[in-house]
Design a protein around this motif. Structure first.
Motif, PDB file in Angstrom:
ATOM      1  N   LYS A  73       4.113  -1.772   4.030  1.00  0.00           N
ATOM      2  CA  LYS A  73       3.313  -2.688   3.215  1.00  0.00           C
ATOM      3  C   LYS A  73       1.826  -2.558   3.550  1.00  0.00           C
ATOM      4  CE  LYS A  73       2.997  -7.570   1.960  1.00  0.00           C
ATOM      5  NZ  LYS A  73       2.691  -7.364   0.577  1.00  0.00           N
ATOM      6  N   SER A  74       1.505  -2.232   4.786  1.00  0.00           N
ATOM      7  CA  SER A  74       0.109  -2.062   5.193  1.00  0.00           C
ATOM      8  C   SER A  74       0.000  -0.859   6.129  1.00  0.00           C
ATOM      9  CB  SER A  74      -0.410  -3.324   5.894  1.00  0.00           C
ATOM     10  OG  SER A  74       0.315  -3.564   7.076  1.00  0.00           O
ATOM     11  N   ILE A  90       0.809  -1.214   0.000  1.00  0.00           N
ATOM     12  CA  ILE A  90       0.000   0.000   0.000  1.00  0.00           C
ATOM     13  C   ILE A  90       0.844   1.265   0.000  1.00  0.00           C
ATOM     14  CG2 ILE A  90      -0.384   0.273   2.497  1.00  0.00           C
ATOM     15  CD1 ILE A  90      -3.024   0.608  -0.323  1.00  0.00           C
ATOM     16  N   TYR A 140      -7.715  -4.060  -2.272  1.00  0.00           N
ATOM     17  CA  TYR A 140      -7.889  -5.267  -1.467  1.00  0.00           C
ATOM     18  C   TYR A 140      -9.111  -6.068  -1.909  1.00  0.00           C
ATOM     19  CZ  TYR A 140      -4.300  -3.167   1.404  1.00  0.00           C
ATOM     20  OH  TYR A 140      -3.122  -2.613   1.815  1.00  0.00           O
TER      21      TYR A 140
END
Length: 141
Positions: free
Chosen positions: A46-47, A10, A68
């Motif tokens: 990453k998140s 992300i 997602y």
């Protein structure tokens, strides 16, 4: 935005969207009430927490959550039926309804074929998408 829906990072997506939209770092810092270093750290993650991601959606005017959902549609076989429990299955594969293929999914799968990363048959088998549907997308793109 070119995205690997199988392995979503992300932070990279945020950075790319900010670049595409030409959003200044000053505006981002003011919006989040953070220093530039904190913002750039988000690009490496990453998140992110959903509340922060929601703010990014509003700032960049882009639905990052859709990435997602696309992952789930492509790799986990969910469907948008009213009765998910009664989804049709053939040989253990879920049969999808036409209207669940988003623009991003179509572009992703067409790019896989057009760049010779996957054949139409591989896409049919891996994602359970009918041959006629894939060829229709290829003709349009």
């Amino acid at each position: 935005m070119d995205i690997d829906f199988k392995d979503i990072h992300i932070g990279n997506c945020l950075k790319e969207q900010v670049k595409e939209q030409e959003i200044s770092i000053d505006r981002i810092c003011k919006y989040f009430k953070m220093h530039e270093e904190e913002i750039t750290k988000m690009y490496d993650q990453k998140s992110l927490d959903t509340a922060i991601l929601l703010k990014w959606c509003k700032l960049a005017e882009y639905d990052f959550f859709r990435l997602y959902v696309t992952h789930l549609l492509l790799y986990d076989g969910i469907s948008h039926t009213k009765r998910n429990k009664e989804t049709k299955k053939v040989n253990g594969h879920i049969i999808f309804r036409k209207n669940i293929y988003t623009k991003e999914i179509k572009e992703f799968l067409v790019s896989l074929v057009s760049t010779n990363q996957k054949s139409v048959i591989e896409i049919m088998e891996e994602y359970n998408i009918p041959r006629t549907t894939i060829y229709k997308w290829l003709r349009k793109h």
